[in-house]
Design an enzyme around this catalytic site. Structure first.
Site, mmCIF file in Angstrom:
data_model
loop_
_atom_site.group_PDB
_atom_site.id
_atom_site.type_symbol
_atom_site.label_atom_id
_atom_site.label_comp_id
_atom_site.label_asym_id
_atom_site.label_seq_id
_atom_site.Cartn_x
_atom_site.Cartn_y
_atom_site.Cartn_z
ATOM 1 N N ASP A 160 0.827 -0.983 0.166
ATOM 2 C CA ASP A 160 -0.306 0.125 0.139
ATOM 3 C C ASP A 160 1.234 0.709 -0.013
ATOM 4 O O ASP A 160 1.274 1.980 0.871
ATOM 5 C CB ASP A 160 -1.286 -0.296 1.368
ATOM 6 C CG ASP A 160 -1.414 1.133 1.029
ATOM 7 O OD1 ASP A 160 -2.102 2.031 0.084
ATOM 8 O OD2 ASP A 160 -2.216 1.684 2.022
ATOM 9 N N GLU B 252 -1.194 -1.664 -4.684
ATOM 10 C CA GLU B 252 -2.286 -0.780 -5.380
ATOM 11 C C GLU B 252 -1.888 0.390 -6.296
ATOM 12 O O GLU B 252 -1.503 0.995 -6.232
ATOM 13 C CB GLU B 252 -3.195 -0.015 -4.066
ATOM 14 C CG GLU B 252 -4.684 0.839 -4.265
ATOM 15 C CD GLU B 252 -4.670 1.772 -3.152
ATOM 16 O OE1 GLU B 252 -5.715 0.642 -2.681
ATOM 17 O OE2 GLU B 252 -4.886 2.397 -2.707
ATOM 18 N N ASP C 244 -2.699 1.154 7.694
ATOM 19 C CA ASP C 244 -1.438 0.747 6.100
ATOM 20 C C ASP C 244 -0.958 -0.791 5.846
ATOM 21 O O ASP C 244 -1.316 -0.957 5.102
ATOM 22 C CB ASP C 244 -0.419 1.497 5.835
ATOM 23 C CG ASP C 244 -0.948 3.214 6.148
ATOM 24 O OD1 ASP C 244 -1.550 3.421 5.448
ATOM 25 O OD2 ASP C 244 -0.617 3.855 7.066
#
Length: 172
Positions: free
Chosen positions: A7, A66, A138
């Site tokens: 991420d 992502e 996160d």
């Protein structure tokens, strides 16, 4: 199959490593790379070094990250894209196939709702991986990205007879 989920962020980059064994996904590790300083080049170097160290430590076979989404602040989106880029380069330099997933697809895959919030993602990641508590937000997002890849990978291999290739695309 060890899968690394990333991420990306220019201040905090989450990571999560899972082991996909058949239809089961087991937790291996997760955490955050905390970026210090104000100079963008130095921050990007920290993202690269951190992701490289995680890859060296856990030796994943695949990496999922992502995709960038366009936020209200274009400057933030650009910095996020740069952090994402150096994370991808860290994986590519170690010859990992890198797969990209939209945030909505990750949330849909893990929570069942593409509009889920961070707390819902944390709870589902903890449930799916049988964690004793909630991972940091996160890190949970990174684990969700790894889980999304594992689900996608399983569906493609099982449903289509597909196999992964080294460049991150799927073929039959």
């Amino acid at each position: 199959m060890l899968i690394l989920g990333i991420d990306p962020g220019s201040r905090v980059t989450g990571y999560g490593v899972i082991n996909q064994v058949g239809g089961r996904n087991d937790y291996v590790a997760s955490g955050c790379i905390r970026i210090r300083g104000d100079e963008l080049a130095a921050r990007l170097q920290q993202v690269y070094a951190g992701v490289s160290e995680i890859i060296e430590t856990y030796c994943p076979q695949e990496m999922a990250i992502e995709q960038v989404f366009m936020a209200r602040n274009a400057d933030s989106a650009l910095k996020l894209g740069q952090a994402r880029g150096v994370a991808i380069v860290a994986g590519s330099n170690r010859e990992l196939p890198v797969y990209e997933y939209a945030a909505r697809k990750v949330k849909q895959s893990v929570v069942g709702n593409g509009g889920a919030d961070k707390v819902q993602v944390q709870h589902m990641v903890a449930h799916l991986l049988k964690l004793p508590g909630l991972p940091q937000a996160d890190a949970a997002d990174a684990l969700a990205i790894a889980l999304c890849h594992a689900h996608t990978r399983s569906s493609l291999v099982r449903g289509l007879g597909a196999v992964g290739s080294r460049n991150g695309s799927w073929r039959r």
